[in-house]
Design an enzyme around this catalytic site. Sequence first.
Site, short mmCIF file in Angstrom:
data_model
loop_
_atom_site.label_atom_id
_atom_site.label_comp_id
_atom_site.label_asym_id
_atom_site.label_seq_id
_atom_site.Cartn_x
_atom_site.Cartn_y
_atom_site.Cartn_z
N GLY A 1 0.83 -1.18 -0.15
CA GLY A 1 0.05 -0.03 -0.01
C GLY A 1 0.91 1.21 0.01
O GLY A 1 1.62 1.38 -0.93
N GLN A 2 1.05 1.94 1.09
CA GLN A 2 1.52 3.23 1.21
C GLN A 2 1.33 4.18 0.21
O GLN A 2 2.26 4.75 -0.59
CB GLN A 2 3.11 2.75 1.28
CG GLN A 2 3.61 1.72 2.51
CD GLN A 2 5.09 1.89 2.51
OE1 GLN A 2 5.77 0.96 1.82
NE2 GLN A 2 5.62 2.35 3.60
N HIS A 3 0.10 4.41 0.04
CA HIS A 3 -0.39 5.55 -0.76
C HIS A 3 -1.94 5.80 -0.46
O HIS A 3 -2.51 5.27 0.56
CB HIS A 3 -0.51 4.75 -2.22
CG HIS A 3 -1.20 3.52 -2.52
ND1 HIS A 3 -0.71 2.42 -2.98
CD2 HIS A 3 -2.40 3.24 -2.35
CE1 HIS A 3 -1.47 1.31 -3.03
NE2 HIS A 3 -2.64 2.13 -2.57
N ALA A 4 -2.31 6.70 -1.08
CA ALA A 4 -3.72 7.47 -1.06
C ALA A 4 -4.08 7.20 -2.50
O ALA A 4 -3.46 7.48 -3.50
CB ALA A 4 -3.79 8.46 -0.36
N LYS B 1 -3.46 4.16 3.26
CA LYS B 1 -3.27 2.77 3.78
C LYS B 1 -1.87 2.32 3.76
O LYS B 1 -1.27 2.22 2.62
CB LYS B 1 -4.26 2.08 3.10
CG LYS B 1 -4.40 2.12 1.77
CD LYS B 1 -5.51 2.98 1.08
CE LYS B 1 -5.65 2.92 -0.41
NZ LYS B 1 -6.60 3.84 -0.69
#
Length: 142
Positions: A51-54, A100
């Site tokens: 993830g590590q993104h929006a 997330k």
Amino acid sequence: MNVQNKTEMLEFTERGDDRGHLVICEGGIDIPFDIKRIFYIYGSDSEVVRGQHANRNSEFVLINVAGTSKVRVKDGKGNETVYSLNRPHTGIYLPKMVWKDMYEFSEDSVLLCLASTHYDASEYIRDYDEFVEIMNKEGEQE
Ligand code: TYD
């Protein structure tokens, strides 16, 4: 279903009988959007953080159909919540514009992801500082 644009756990209908279990997720009924895309993640070990993104436009529902994982959700304004995904009939709804991280995948984890959009790399925000800046600018306008 009224999710009011908030992250929340969803419980799906489970129809079990002596043949096994059946879980039902219908777009627009059990899932609060029309499903345009599915993808699934497996083979990630317990050290990996995904993830590590929006996403500017996409909503998601994540379901560990096998095994377990955790999802950390941040709003960019200092609030964060961790959800454990550990039952095939439970999902997490993620609205647009939340950060997330998915992590602590069990060896047998299969994380099913339902999305409201087709894939578009340009709607991903992968820089956390940029996300925080956007969210706090939006807050000023409210
Ligand atoms: P990535 O977004 O890093 O996966 P996650 O956030 O779920 O850990 O995606 C990995 C790669 O797969 C990246 O090159 C983009 C690509 N991808 C698609 O082509 N289509 C998709 O629907 C998704 C989710 C990823």
